[in-house]
Write an enzyme that holds these catalytic residues in place. Sequence first.
Site, PDB file in Angstrom:
ATOM      1  N   LYS A 119      61.278  22.138 -33.893  1.00  0.00           N
ATOM      2  CA  LYS A 119      61.425  23.937 -33.118  1.00  0.00           C
ATOM      3  C   LYS A 119      62.558  24.254 -33.919  1.00  0.00           C
ATOM      4  O   LYS A 119      62.518  25.161 -34.142  1.00  0.00           O
ATOM      5  CB  LYS A 119      61.130  23.326 -32.216  1.00  0.00           C
ATOM      6  CG  LYS A 119      60.474  24.982 -31.081  1.00  0.00           C
ATOM      7  CD  LYS A 119      61.066  24.978 -29.701  1.00  0.00           C
ATOM      8  CE  LYS A 119      59.972  23.823 -29.142  1.00  0.00           C
ATOM      9  NZ  LYS A 119      59.237  23.889 -27.771  1.00  0.00           N
TER      10      LYS A 119
ATOM     11  N   ARG B 290      63.954  25.710 -24.260  1.00  0.00           N
ATOM     12  CA  ARG B 290      63.093  24.366 -24.983  1.00  0.00           C
ATOM     13  C   ARG B 290      63.209  22.837 -25.626  1.00  0.00           C
ATOM     14  O   ARG B 290      64.588  23.532 -26.513  1.00  0.00           O
ATOM     15  CB  ARG B 290      62.455  24.857 -25.279  1.00  0.00           C
ATOM     16  CG  ARG B 290      61.521  26.104 -25.187  1.00  0.00           C
ATOM     17  CD  ARG B 290      60.653  27.308 -26.190  1.00  0.00           C
ATOM     18  NE  ARG B 290      60.769  28.598 -26.156  1.00  0.00           N
ATOM     19  CZ  ARG B 290      59.085  29.084 -25.599  1.00  0.00           C
ATOM     20  NH1 ARG B 290      58.456  28.336 -25.516  1.00  0.00           N
ATOM     21  NH2 ARG B 290      59.756  30.598 -25.420  1.00  0.00           N
TER      22      ARG B 290
ATOM     23  N   GLY C 144      53.072  18.537 -24.813  1.00  0.00           N
ATOM     24  CA  GLY C 144      52.586  19.180 -24.078  1.00  0.00           C
ATOM     25  C   GLY C 144      53.329  17.661 -22.482  1.00  0.00           C
ATOM     26  O   GLY C 144      53.754  17.426 -21.268  1.00  0.00           O
TER      27      GLY C 144
ATOM     28  N   MET D 247      57.238  17.197 -22.725  1.00  0.00           N
ATOM     29  CA  MET D 247      58.640  17.917 -22.702  1.00  0.00           C
ATOM     30  C   MET D 247      58.639  18.992 -22.197  1.00  0.00           C
ATOM     31  O   MET D 247      57.507  19.634 -22.012  1.00  0.00           O
ATOM     32  CB  MET D 247      59.524  17.427 -24.175  1.00  0.00           C
ATOM     33  CG  MET D 247      59.121  16.175 -23.962  1.00  0.00           C
ATOM     34  SD  MET D 247      60.463  15.140 -25.114  1.00  0.00           S
ATOM     35  CE  MET D 247      61.802  16.299 -25.442  1.00  0.00           C
TER      36      MET D 247
ATOM     37  N   ARG E  94      54.546  25.534 -37.168  1.00  0.00           N
ATOM     38  CA  ARG E  94      55.213  24.560 -37.262  1.00  0.00           C
ATOM     39  C   ARG E  94      53.489  23.813 -38.250  1.00  0.00           C
ATOM     40  O   ARG E  94      52.315  25.248 -38.078  1.00  0.00           O
ATOM     41  CB  ARG E  94      54.612  23.512 -35.521  1.00  0.00           C
ATOM     42  CG  ARG E  94      53.804  23.534 -35.487  1.00  0.00           C
ATOM     43  CD  ARG E  94      53.675  22.752 -33.388  1.00  0.00           C
ATOM     44  NE  ARG E  94      53.201  23.159 -33.280  1.00  0.00           N
ATOM     45  CZ  ARG E  94      52.765  23.007 -31.173  1.00  0.00           C
ATOM     46  NH1 ARG E  94      53.859  22.338 -30.723  1.00  0.00           N
ATOM     47  NH2 ARG E  94      51.485  23.696 -30.723  1.00  0.00           N
TER      48      ARG E  94
ATOM     49  N   HIS F 283      33.914 -10.208 -33.762  1.00  0.00           N
ATOM     50  CA  HIS F 283      32.512 -10.177 -33.927  1.00  0.00           C
ATOM     51  C   HIS F 283      32.277  -8.114 -34.145  1.00  0.00           C
ATOM     52  O   HIS F 283      32.123  -8.074 -34.997  1.00  0.00           O
ATOM     53  CB  HIS F 283      32.273 -11.196 -33.806  1.00  0.00           C
ATOM     54  CG  HIS F 283      30.611 -10.979 -34.173  1.00  0.00           C
ATOM     55  ND1 HIS F 283      29.420 -10.237 -33.926  1.00  0.00           N
ATOM     56  CD2 HIS F 283      30.320 -11.601 -35.788  1.00  0.00           C
ATOM     57  CE1 HIS F 283      28.630 -10.250 -34.932  1.00  0.00           C
ATOM     58  NE2 HIS F 283      28.796 -11.080 -35.706  1.00  0.00           N
TER      59      HIS F 283
ATOM     60  N   SER G 144      39.068 -13.809 -54.930  1.00  0.00           N
ATOM     61  CA  SER G 144      38.764 -12.527 -54.196  1.00  0.00           C
ATOM     62  C   SER G 144      40.119 -12.785 -53.122  1.00  0.00           C
ATOM     63  O   SER G 144      39.112 -13.881 -51.790  1.00  0.00           O
ATOM     64  CB  SER G 144      37.526 -12.101 -54.251  1.00  0.00           C
ATOM     65  OG  SER G 144      37.059 -10.834 -53.051  1.00  0.00           O
TER      66      SER G 144
ATOM     67  N   CYS H  72      38.762  -8.859 -50.480  1.00  0.00           N
ATOM     68  CA  CYS H  72      37.635  -8.140 -49.595  1.00  0.00           C
ATOM     69  C   CYS H  72      37.590  -8.735 -47.988  1.00  0.00           C
ATOM     70  O   CYS H  72      36.456  -8.461 -47.526  1.00  0.00           O
ATOM     71  CB  CYS H  72      36.034  -9.134 -49.886  1.00  0.00           C
ATOM     72  SG  CYS H  72      36.242 -11.038 -49.328  1.00  0.00           S
TER      73      CYS H  72
ATOM     74  N   TYR I  35      40.786  -4.443 -57.474  1.00  0.00           N
ATOM     75  CA  TYR I  35      39.998  -3.752 -56.589  1.00  0.00           C
ATOM     76  C   TYR I  35      40.305  -3.667 -55.386  1.00  0.00           C
ATOM     77  O   TYR I  35      40.836  -5.338 -55.286  1.00  0.00           O
ATOM     78  CB  TYR I  35      38.246  -3.437 -57.056  1.00  0.00           C
ATOM     79  CG  TYR I  35      38.036  -5.170 -56.660  1.00  0.00           C
ATOM     80  CD1 TYR I  35      37.721  -5.280 -55.477  1.00  0.00           C
ATOM     81  CD2 TYR I  35      38.059  -6.069 -57.949  1.00  0.00           C
ATOM     82  CE1 TYR I  35      37.331  -6.522 -55.430  1.00  0.00           C
ATOM     83  CE2 TYR I  35      37.659  -6.822 -57.498  1.00  0.00           C
ATOM     84  CZ  TYR I  35      36.351  -7.501 -56.430  1.00  0.00           C
ATOM     85  OH  TYR I  35      36.401  -8.556 -56.136  1.00  0.00           O
TER      86      TYR I  35
END
Lengths: 894, 894
Positions: free
Chosen positions: B26, B96, B105, B107, B350, B471, B780, B848, B868
């Site tokens: 701010k 502030r 919200g 502070m 902001r 899982h 992989s 992977c 990749y």
Amino acid sequence: MNKWVYFFGNGRAEGRGDQRELLGGKGAGLAAMTALGLPVPAGFTITTDVCDVYYRKERRWPTGLERQVRQALGRLEKVSRKSFGDAANPLLVSVRSGAARSMPGMMETILNLGLNDRTVEGLARLTSHPRFAYDAYRRLISMFGSTAKGIPRERFDQELDRVKEERTRPRLGIDPGVRVADTQVDEAELREVVHRFKKIYVEQTREQFPQDPRDQLQGAVNAVFASWMAEKAVTYRRVEKITGLRGTAVNVVQMVFGNMGEDSGTGVYFTRDPNSGENTLYGDFLVNAQGEDVVAGIRTPLKLSEVQRILPDVYRQLARVRRILERHYRDMQDIEFTVEHGKLYILQCRAGKRSPQAAFRIAVDMAKERLLTREEAVRRITPEDIERLFYPVIDPSVPAQDLERRRLAQGIDAVPGAAKGEIVFTAGDAERLGAAGRAVILVRRETSPEDVGGMHAAQGILTSTGGKTSHAAVVARGWAKCCIVGCEDVQIDSDQRVMRANGRVLRQGEIITLDGSSGTVYEGEVPLVRPTLSPAYGILLGWADRFRRLRVRANADTPKDAQKAVEMGAEGIGLCRTEHMFFETEERRLAIQEMILAETPERRRAALNRLLPFQRADFVGIFEAMDGRPVTIRLIDPPLHEFVPHERSKQEALALRLGISVEAVAQRVEQLREANPMLGHRGSRLCLTYPEILDTQVRAIIEAAIAVRRQGKAVCPEIMHPLVMDAGELEILERRTRAVADPLIRASRMKIKYLVGTMIEVPRAAFLADRIARVAEFFSFGTNDLTQMTMGLSRDDAGRFLPDYVGPSRVFRTDPFQSLDVEGVGGLMKWALDRGRSSRPALKVGICGEHGGDPASIRFCHSIKLDYVSCSPYRIPIARLAAAQAALEDKKRR
Amino acid sequence: MNKWVYFFGNGRAEGRGDQRELLGGKGAGLAAMTALGLPVPAGFTITTDVCDVYYRKERRWPTGLERQVRQALGRLEKVSRKSFGDAANPLLVSVRSGAARSMPGMMETILNLGLNDRTVEGLARLTSHPRFAYDAYRRLISMFGSTAKGIPRERFDQELDRVKEERTRPRLGIDPGVRVADTQVDEAELREVVHRFKKIYVEQTREQFPQDPRDQLQGAVNAVFASWMAEKAVTYRRVEKITGLRGTAVNVVQMVFGNMGEDSGTGVYFTRDPNSGENTLYGDFLVNAQGEDVVAGIRTPLKLSEVQRILPDVYRQLARVRRILERHYRDMQDIEFTVEHGKLYILQCRAGKRSPQAAFRIAVDMAKERLLTREEAVRRITPEDIERLFYPVIDPSVPAQDLERRRLAQGIDAVPGAAKGEIVFTAGDAERLGAAGRAVILVRRETSPEDVGGMHAAQGILTSTGGKTSHAAVVARGWAKCCIVGCEDVQIDSDQRVMRANGRVLRQGEIITLDGSSGTVYEGEVPLVRPTLSPAYGILLGWADRFRRLRVRANADTPKDAQKAVEMGAEGIGLCRTEHMFFETEERRLAIQEMILAETPERRRAALNRLLPFQRADFVGIFEAMDGRPVTIRLIDPPLHEFVPHERSKQEALALRLGISVEAVAQRVEQLREANPMLGHRGSRLCLTYPEILDTQVRAIIEAAIAVRRQGKAVCPEIMHPLVMDAGELEILERRTRAVADPLIRASRMKIKYLVGTMIEVPRAAFLADRIARVAEFFSFGTNDLTQMTMGLSRDDAGRFLPDYVGPSRVFRTDPFQSLDVEGVGGLMKWALDRGRSSRPALKVGICGEHGGDPASIRFCHSIKLDYVSCSPYRIPIARLAAAQAALEDKKRR
């Protein structure tokens, strides 16, 4: 042209004693002994390469072999001045197998080749001993028939028995029930035996027994090759882990006869006592007998000392041979010999198998006799020798009358040590019950190579026949397995599964105890203890200690273990598992269970406070026992679920004691269950979650150290955090450790130094060892878990597939849990060590997994420059020896 | 002397817009806007350093601060031409908080400081608006009292209500039941309110409300500092992973008043539509109100378009401010403003929060408007933007209190998005009802591979145990299926088909709604909406594709998955898990179970042959969908016990079907149980033990490739062996693979190239990667298992202790199963990659594991030059973006 055949004779040999791989042990020995001028019958050796080529060429002889055999036979005829197949002056030969490694009883031998219907008459004339000639011929037919042609041996044996019953017994008027000996069969009867044996041969093979000695020779050579691949030989090589051999050599040697009368005989002797190691001739001699008779243990032989009395000249020659061979081989020898009409022939020599006690005594004595250097003496002992050294004996405190009351029978003390177990009568039963974890004693009339599996599974072996060089004795000695042979007091009925001895009847499953050192068999169970060690053991390990660089510590969890460890030569404790203390008494167990069930840090702390005095007292005992040697204490490691009861009844008992509901207990136990406990909430993770556990354990250690220090003793605690994966994690633990320890030490006003370090057992910690070493003052490789995680192998589960992975020509040569996976896990260890020392040059590094007691792994630990290995107390001597041998190996290489 | 205070006003600012760390967001914004010449009320900022020092000095002001505040106040008085505490012309200020990162919200704010019993009269006179003055005063007393002195806010609110009831209602004759508005309270009544508020203040604090404005100011500043360490703020920072901040700044700003009449007001506006991203002013305005009133949402505000009508000049000014700020910040702004008697003041700006749709549109539009380069536009999108783009969400128009009323339980937000449906408790029910077209939510304690069919059929998954990598979470994430795990509020009784949560009981068939983004479970049906993809999405990802170097593949197991993957932009399949195919139908499941129960290779082969056509057909579908792109197929991986039924009833069914006894089934299932299944008999170990499994799978792959090739399409199969630990092991597998594949290809007379490679997931394989790469054509990284084994962490069990390890200032910053452990596991990956390429430069290397879809992990994969990443189809856009951002980061750094 390949040279397939090596001749020896008349003081000259084509082969050399160091050509074991090519000529086999027996062939190399014959060549060496010939060259040394010893009285060895002439002959020749067909090389192991031939066996290899034979199998690769689908069982055909390689080109040139036939010609070379013919030429060698010609030289043999010249040297012996006899002729193969000559009825007037026949040359007889034996054909024996001989691989580069000894495989006792596994492979075939055929004697008396060269006999046929004509030469047998010639032999009879020449020796004026027709009975002997026909006895030799019947032996040839049965040996050749069974070995080369696969005719069941019993067919011949039964036929011989039949002739004895039909003719010998009535002729001599021997009472029914009394055994007719082979020697009582006369010439005429043996002629009949030969006649009937030839009939059996024709019936079974649809061909005549070969009258051409060259056919006999070829058949015998092929039979030897076949025995190399016989199932029992293949099994033996697998069991004994014999690999890399090309095959067996075949030795063709002129026959000499120990069965030519009372001035003849055959025997086996050791150049030193293979049980005690004493520097004296030791062996058996059988008058008027052939070699087979000794090995089969059918007749009870004379001790060698008796030979000195009856054939003093022979005894003198044996002593001379002993001196020559020991000087040549620089080792104790096992020698086969035959005496023919008073003349000594040496048929074979090899390094003699010996008891572990003997191994130490012989190595130390030979070093004192300057036959060996001390370094060589240390290298001569194997880890197995040490292992076997600690085998049990009858508890000397058992009262003599007690033993006497239990005494059942007396036999020949073939292999020392004692054993007890259930009686079994077949190798199959022994294997089956042994696999089920039962202790069994195998009781047999005699043993044969088919019994090897069962012998291995048994705690001890008892035979009613045979001598110290019988099959049972030789095989059992190799394993240092308690063995009594020639125990004629015992009658065995294998079919009925029952044995009788001195009026008592014992059935399968009843317990007996064997004392292999005295040859005594006891009824029931007699207490056993581990033996005391000979002076030679102490001397040799003392030498080893001077050669080694690696220090040796023990894994020991209690004051008693610690005392034992010091006794065994430990230079410290490398792993003291605090949790093992928790199981010592019911009270401790309850306290730890209460700690685990606690739902608040306060209650956990209260339970821990109840444990504190126990742990402190244990540490005091351990520090006292170690007397200033370093003691590495690992904080709590296993997952908590290992501490809590899983059976309902025990949960109920615990609930009652703790005053909570059994459901609460069961629920907490259930909560502790993990999918993969090995990688779960354990090790230092417990102390991170419940720091009060760390606090209590560190407090117990330091308070104990202060107490012992107050007695004026030195203490050197090393506090070890297990299963660490990160330097930051270790830092949290280290700070908390010091935050507990330092104020206690300050308050005590004593000077106590302690180290804080970590196990390296998680691959990540090994990989990031440079960071870890910035916090840790020492590393200890926990190679059990490091192996599991590095290889992704759960030791508890690997059993079902590791057999597909481990073995010759499989993925891994050895089980990575028994012997360190040098490439993978070992490579990671080396990496961790180098990285660790790069950030802390003074880093102390050891190993405390099972591998710390494995010789091959110790060799590796030496090579990567670990500071110490730690193993169970009974493996400390092995580690000391292996460490010395590794250092000597290094020195030799440089 | 430290500079603690930065003044701004009259077009000049001591601070700069880039000093967010020092001035807070701010304060930096106010400084920047002042310097830009925008109409910002004057004031000054106390730096974040002060907050830091304040806490380090035990809540005392640092030396010099008081003097600097006094000086700044003096400048403010000069600029405003008013005086603090001057009854004639009082200066009023707001205080502030403002940290470097927004904590909405969290502070505190206090307005109207400077009012006291005297200045309130001055203000009344000056504004000719006594009611306004007393309203401001009563607000100050309550705000200061509650914030600086901790008086419960309700005490003031209740008192205000009491005055309304006692006076306002009777005065205006308002009916009971009708609410009395604050604006209806008149001046006299407000004087009474002020009187009573001051009494409350004295009662609660035992001191008078401070009449000296300087005391008010000091109290307010300290209250802001206190709010920084308030529990809710600390919790917020922990939850939002906000670390490294020094503290909050404090902004003291001259008050302007929006509640000065109909030509006044206050509002918030966005420079573009935060929902659609449309380039238009978007916001709310409340006539005759103060900022609090907007935030509290008590009155319904006007749309900004209406402001254009009633205050056209203000609207023009807002549009001008918008242009200046967007040009300055190059981003969409969220701006607070106040209009006082027609004059516009900007209070704060902001970067504006926006919907994912808007994020794309704004980035693309701004690039088109040349406010941004395309590279910057790509960097502007966050992975979360993409993630949120694809999930159905709770309809944002549902009132908060409605949701609150339906809230049932809270779990872990495993997969975002929302779902609703009937509760079912078994996978079978889910499949059955799902097949009937019903929307179901599968509720389980935990899930296992047997449940996969049911999971697939469900709209969402709720488990009471497990973490984000359980899982359930992993499987659901692959399908982008809403999933909440570890919902411990819920007790499940599958047998009774009932679940309990916070006192409520729900039975099968009742409806619940899951919000996977927050982890909340709602009772009943909550409306959901599904976002549509905008053109901007396609444009922006197209730009990203041009910037990235990493290729992106998908984890896809079925033809349908493969199609989805291509749709999402996959350039190949990086992981096709063959075993997932086995669970698709009952028939397949039975065949695989029969295979597992087989006791001979022949029976196993027969069962496998029944599976072959299914697998082949699936591969055909996948190859067709991928149209020549590479497809990496992993051979069977999980331990066999995951395939077999564990409940008695299912075992009975299976036994019946297979014609064997249920005991045989149960026994085999029991045999398959493992202590640590993760490190057990699985992966390639299965194919080494049962090579016929390998044969069938390879056959299915190659036959499918041939079939697709025959259609004229390209195919590029890559056969991958999982859980390999040794080069020799891989060699056995590779040889067998080629021995099956090559003859099939030869016989087909087609040209088909395939690769054989391996997962790198066992630390040993990574460590010995140079050897492995001599056999493997590609690697992989299976980073799920590699993480488990390298760190010694079981993913299934880590939930109970990882919370102690993961977090700011803990051992690990992030959960290593969510974001790659770059130092440890990542270090090992880099080692493996370098070693692998050293022996095979053309080695293709990908990843992977779950990490393949995690932006931070993708950044790492880019940095070590992987070829990749592979991830679940719904994460492909994220991976494309993250890969591009990583490449752009690189470029920027160079």
